[in-house]
Design a protein around this motif. Structure first.
Motif, PDB file in Angstrom:
ATOM      1  N   ARG A 189       6.379  -0.892 115.298  1.00 16.41           N
ATOM      2  CA  ARG A 189       5.524  -2.054 115.004  1.00 16.41           C
ATOM      3  C   ARG A 189       5.414  -2.277 113.499  1.00 16.41           C
ATOM      4  O   ARG A 189       5.493  -3.413 113.028  1.00 16.41           O
ATOM      5  CB  ARG A 189       4.102  -1.812 115.535  1.00 16.41           C
ATOM      6  CG  ARG A 189       3.948  -1.874 117.006  1.00 16.41           C
ATOM      7  CD  ARG A 189       2.457  -1.696 117.311  1.00 16.41           C
ATOM      8  NE  ARG A 189       2.254  -1.137 118.633  1.00 16.41           N
ATOM      9  CZ  ARG A 189       1.242  -0.317 118.961  1.00 16.41           C
ATOM     10  NH1 ARG A 189       0.344   0.036 118.075  1.00 16.41           N
ATOM     11  NH2 ARG A 189       1.129   0.122 120.179  1.00 16.41           N
ATOM     12  N   GLN A 190       5.216  -1.186 112.760  1.00 14.03           N
ATOM     13  CA  GLN A 190       5.017  -1.317 111.311  1.00 14.03           C
ATOM     14  C   GLN A 190       6.285  -1.824 110.620  1.00 14.03           C
ATOM     15  O   GLN A 190       6.220  -2.687 109.747  1.00 14.03           O
ATOM     16  CB  GLN A 190       4.570   0.030 110.727  1.00 14.03           C
ATOM     17  CG  GLN A 190       3.176   0.431 111.198  1.00 14.03           C
ATOM     18  CD  GLN A 190       2.867   1.915 111.004  1.00 14.03           C
ATOM     19  OE1 GLN A 190       3.753   2.719 110.718  1.00 14.03           O
ATOM     20  NE2 GLN A 190       1.608   2.284 111.179  1.00 14.03           N
ATOM     21  N   ARG A 200       6.779  -5.461 111.515  1.00  9.65           N
ATOM     22  CA  ARG A 200       5.816  -6.285 110.784  1.00  9.65           C
ATOM     23  C   ARG A 200       6.312  -6.540 109.360  1.00  9.65           C
ATOM     24  O   ARG A 200       6.315  -7.674 108.880  1.00  9.65           O
ATOM     25  CB  ARG A 200       4.449  -5.580 110.754  1.00  9.65           C
ATOM     26  CG  ARG A 200       3.427  -6.162 109.797  1.00  9.65           C
ATOM     27  CD  ARG A 200       2.832  -7.464 110.267  1.00  9.65           C
ATOM     28  NE  ARG A 200       1.979  -7.292 111.435  1.00  9.65           N
ATOM     29  CZ  ARG A 200       1.332  -8.293 112.033  1.00  9.65           C
ATOM     30  NH1 ARG A 200       1.450  -9.531 111.576  1.00  9.65           N
ATOM     31  NH2 ARG A 200       0.592  -8.078 113.097  1.00  9.65           N
ATOM     32  N   LEU A 223       2.112 -15.956 110.166  1.00  4.13           N
ATOM     33  CA  LEU A 223       1.308 -14.848 110.681  1.00  4.13           C
ATOM     34  C   LEU A 223       1.345 -14.796 112.208  1.00  4.13           C
ATOM     35  O   LEU A 223       1.463 -13.727 112.812  1.00  4.13           O
ATOM     36  CB  LEU A 223      -0.136 -14.982 110.181  1.00  4.13           C
ATOM     37  CG  LEU A 223      -1.075 -13.855 110.607  1.00  4.13           C
ATOM     38  CD1 LEU A 223      -0.574 -12.509 110.093  1.00  4.13           C
ATOM     39  CD2 LEU A 223      -2.486 -14.126 110.107  1.00  4.13           C
ATOM     40  N   VAL A 224       1.277 -15.972 112.842  1.00  5.71           N
ATOM     41  CA  VAL A 224       1.304 -16.000 114.310  1.00  5.71           C
ATOM     42  C   VAL A 224       2.658 -15.504 114.820  1.00  5.71           C
ATOM     43  O   VAL A 224       2.725 -14.696 115.748  1.00  5.71           O
ATOM     44  CB  VAL A 224       1.004 -17.419 114.831  1.00  5.71           C
ATOM     45  CG1 VAL A 224       1.286 -17.516 116.331  1.00  5.71           C
ATOM     46  CG2 VAL A 224      -0.439 -17.803 114.548  1.00  5.71           C
ATOM     47  N   THR A 263       2.961 -11.826 114.458  1.00  5.18           N
ATOM     48  CA  THR A 263       2.193 -11.140 115.496  1.00  5.18           C
ATOM     49  C   THR A 263       2.942 -11.165 116.826  1.00  5.18           C
ATOM     50  O   THR A 263       2.964 -10.174 117.562  1.00  5.18           O
ATOM     51  CB  THR A 263       0.810 -11.808 115.629  1.00  5.18           C
ATOM     52  OG1 THR A 263       0.188 -11.812 114.340  1.00  5.18           O
ATOM     53  CG2 THR A 263      -0.077 -11.061 116.612  1.00  5.18           C
ATOM     54  N   LYS A 264       3.576 -12.298 117.129  1.00  6.14           N
ATOM     55  CA  LYS A 264       4.325 -12.399 118.392  1.00  6.14           C
ATOM     56  C   LYS A 264       5.496 -11.424 118.429  1.00  6.14           C
ATOM     57  O   LYS A 264       5.714 -10.734 119.425  1.00  6.14           O
ATOM     58  CB  LYS A 264       4.836 -13.833 118.587  1.00  6.14           C
ATOM     59  CG  LYS A 264       3.729 -14.813 118.948  1.00  6.14           C
ATOM     60  CD  LYS A 264       4.302 -16.206 119.148  1.00  6.14           C
ATOM     61  CE  LYS A 264       3.175 -17.193 119.474  1.00  6.14           C
ATOM     62  NZ  LYS A 264       3.698 -18.565 119.628  1.00  6.14           N
ATOM     63  N   VAL A 294       5.996  -8.727 116.608  1.00 10.84           N
ATOM     64  CA  VAL A 294       5.546  -7.325 116.582  1.00 10.84           C
ATOM     65  C   VAL A 294       5.071  -6.906 117.978  1.00 10.84           C
ATOM     66  O   VAL A 294       5.347  -5.796 118.438  1.00 10.84           O
ATOM     67  CB  VAL A 294       4.421  -7.118 115.537  1.00 10.84           C
ATOM     68  CG1 VAL A 294       3.856  -5.712 115.634  1.00 10.84           C
ATOM     69  CG2 VAL A 294       4.941  -7.363 114.128  1.00 10.84           C
ATOM     70  N   THR A 295       4.377  -7.824 118.656  1.00 13.81           N
ATOM     71  CA  THR A 295       3.904  -7.513 120.003  1.00 13.81           C
ATOM     72  C   THR A 295       5.082  -7.337 120.959  1.00 13.81           C
ATOM     73  O   THR A 295       5.110  -6.401 121.768  1.00 13.81           O
ATOM     74  CB  THR A 295       2.963  -8.634 120.499  1.00 13.81           C
ATOM     75  OG1 THR A 295       1.910  -8.805 119.546  1.00 13.81           O
ATOM     76  CG2 THR A 295       2.361  -8.297 121.849  1.00 13.81           C
ATOM     77  N   SER A 341       6.612  -4.047 120.327  1.00 16.79           N
ATOM     78  CA  SER A 341       5.796  -2.950 120.850  1.00 16.79           C
ATOM     79  C   SER A 341       6.069  -2.742 122.335  1.00 16.79           C
ATOM     80  O   SER A 341       6.217  -1.608 122.800  1.00 16.79           O
ATOM     81  CB  SER A 341       4.317  -3.273 120.607  1.00 16.79           C
ATOM     82  OG  SER A 341       3.498  -2.200 121.005  1.00 16.79           O
ATOM     83  N   GLU A 342       6.151  -3.852 123.085  1.00 19.62           N
ATOM     84  CA  GLU A 342       6.462  -3.744 124.514  1.00 19.62           C
ATOM     85  C   GLU A 342       7.835  -3.110 124.732  1.00 19.62           C
ATOM     86  O   GLU A 342       8.010  -2.228 125.578  1.00 19.62           O
ATOM     87  CB  GLU A 342       6.461  -5.139 125.174  1.00 19.62           C
ATOM     88  CG  GLU A 342       5.164  -5.920 125.061  1.00 19.62           C
ATOM     89  CD  GLU A 342       4.037  -5.332 125.895  1.00 19.62           C
ATOM     90  OE1 GLU A 342       4.311  -4.505 126.779  1.00 19.62           O
ATOM     91  OE2 GLU A 342       2.870  -5.694 125.640  1.00 19.62           O
ATOM     92  N   GLY A 375       7.079 -10.621 129.048  1.00 24.76           N
ATOM     93  CA  GLY A 375       6.261 -11.018 127.907  1.00 24.76           C
ATOM     94  C   GLY A 375       7.063 -11.033 126.615  1.00 24.76           C
ATOM     95  O   GLY A 375       6.964 -11.966 125.821  1.00 24.76           O
ATOM     96  N   ARG A 412       9.135 -14.117 126.439  1.00 30.86           N
ATOM     97  CA  ARG A 412       8.372 -15.322 126.078  1.00 30.86           C
ATOM     98  C   ARG A 412       7.998 -15.350 124.608  1.00 30.86           C
ATOM     99  O   ARG A 412       7.907 -16.416 123.996  1.00 30.86           O
ATOM    100  CB  ARG A 412       7.097 -15.400 126.920  1.00 30.86           C
ATOM    101  CG  ARG A 412       7.280 -16.099 128.243  1.00 30.86           C
ATOM    102  CD  ARG A 412       5.927 -16.519 128.810  1.00 30.86           C
ATOM    103  NE  ARG A 412       5.071 -15.366 129.001  1.00 30.86           N
ATOM    104  CZ  ARG A 412       5.082 -14.613 130.093  1.00 30.86           C
ATOM    105  NH1 ARG A 412       5.892 -14.897 131.084  1.00 30.86           N
ATOM    106  NH2 ARG A 412       4.286 -13.570 130.207  1.00 30.86           N
ATOM    107  N   LEU A 413       7.768 -14.166 124.039  1.00 27.04           N
ATOM    108  CA  LEU A 413       7.289 -14.111 122.653  1.00 27.04           C
ATOM    109  C   LEU A 413       8.417 -14.239 121.634  1.00 27.04           C
ATOM    110  O   LEU A 413       8.160 -14.388 120.446  1.00 27.04           O
ATOM    111  CB  LEU A 413       6.528 -12.795 122.418  1.00 27.04           C
ATOM    112  CG  LEU A 413       5.176 -12.677 123.142  1.00 27.04           C
ATOM    113  CD1 LEU A 413       4.632 -11.260 123.025  1.00 27.04           C
ATOM    114  CD2 LEU A 413       4.171 -13.672 122.584  1.00 27.04           C
TER     115      LEU A 413
END
Lengths: 136, 144
Positions: free
Chosen positions: A21-22, A25, A35-36, A39-40, A42-43, A46-47, A109, A112-113
């Motif tokens: 994640r880091q 990012r 920023l959005v 975040t998408k 990185v999320t 993470s998954e 997910g 989609r992101l």
């Protein structure tokens, strides 16, 4: 169209999932994503990192800067494992379907992101998932 | 593995997440909170995620699990301080957290739990309506 070759890191523990994640990012911010969008992606990472660790039995990830055909900057992340592979990709991409104890949102997910999503898998050989997010 | 500290303010347990959450930390927090709710007889739990820059499906599920779990022990959970980018991402991820109460910030979360900050507006006693729950609680919980 990728510059330069990114860092490769192992995914062998829960701590590595946090490190992924880091790194993502930092790469997404450096590529100029909002920023959005940071975040998408990185999320999504993470998954996918968790999937690599839990379902793939560990593996590795490469995070790289990318440039689209139209010259847009972005970040591309490639997750590779040599785990059992995914027998039914359509099923695995179905929201809510899980082979484990998760929510079944990981793959669907993450798709989609991200702006681009590819999944290559071979039963008994392993799985590679690639996601890309472009600046707007 | 790091652990997330749980603070007690009156009848509310406050969890302010200031670290990058790994999955084992998330699971430990759920167990620690369940234990503290029972030991303290807390009526509310506030999870402050002001400093959290991503919530993935595992972390999101923690909020739902803590909310359900605390409800079974007659405590109400409020998640406060979600960043706009996190909210946008969670919805796109497919996790709308329908069963989880939220507030914009800590102060509004405290007020939602009827534990308002002194001098910050009305601080009514906890909304009544826990008849059955309160009866069960007196036997199970220690002194508060």
């Amino acid at each position: 169209m990728t510059t330069p070759p990114g860092d490769e890191m192992a995914i062998a523990s829960n701590d590595d999932v946090v490190r992924v994640r880091q790194v993502v990012r930092a790469a997404a911010a450096a590529a100029g994503l909002s920023l959005v969008d940071q975040t998408k992606i990185v999320t999504a990472a993470s998954e996918l990192a968790r999937n690599t660790f839990i379902y793939g039995g560990g593996g590795s990830v490469r995070v790289e800067r990318a440039v689209s055909e139209r010259g847009r900057a972005g970040v591309r992340i490639v997750f590779t494992d040599e785990g059992p592979g995914i027998p039914d990709v359509d099923q695995a991409l179905t929201e809510g379907w899980t082979s484990g104890s998760g929510l079944g949102l990981g793959l669907s997910g993450a798709r989609r992101l991200s702006d681009e999503f590819t999944l290559e898998t071979q039963v008994g050989k392993g799985t590679t998932v690639t996601v890309t997010k472009w600046t707007r | 593995m790091e652990r997330v500290p749980i603070l007690k303010i009156g009848e509310v347990l406050l969890v302010s997440i200031q670290i990058d959450l790994q999955d084992q930390t998330v699971l430990a927090l759920q167990e620690d909170l369940a234990d503290r709710i029972v030991r303290t007889g807390a009526r509310g739990v506030i999870i402050d995620i002001t400093a959290v820059d991503i919530v993935d499906s595992f972390i999101g599920r923690m909020f739902a699990t803590i909310a359900s779990m605390s409800r079974l022990m007659d405590a109400e959970t409020v998640v406060v301080g979600m960043r706009p980018a996190v909210a946008i991402t969670l919805v796109e991820l497919g996790l709308s957290l329908g069963g989880v109460r939220t507030a914009l910030n800590l102060e509004m979360g405290m007020r939602l739990l009827g534990a308002g900050v002194p001098g910050a507006g009305g601080a009514p006693a906890r909304a009544n309506g826990s008849g059955g729950g309160a009866g069960g609680r007196s036997g199970a919980a220690g002194p508060r």
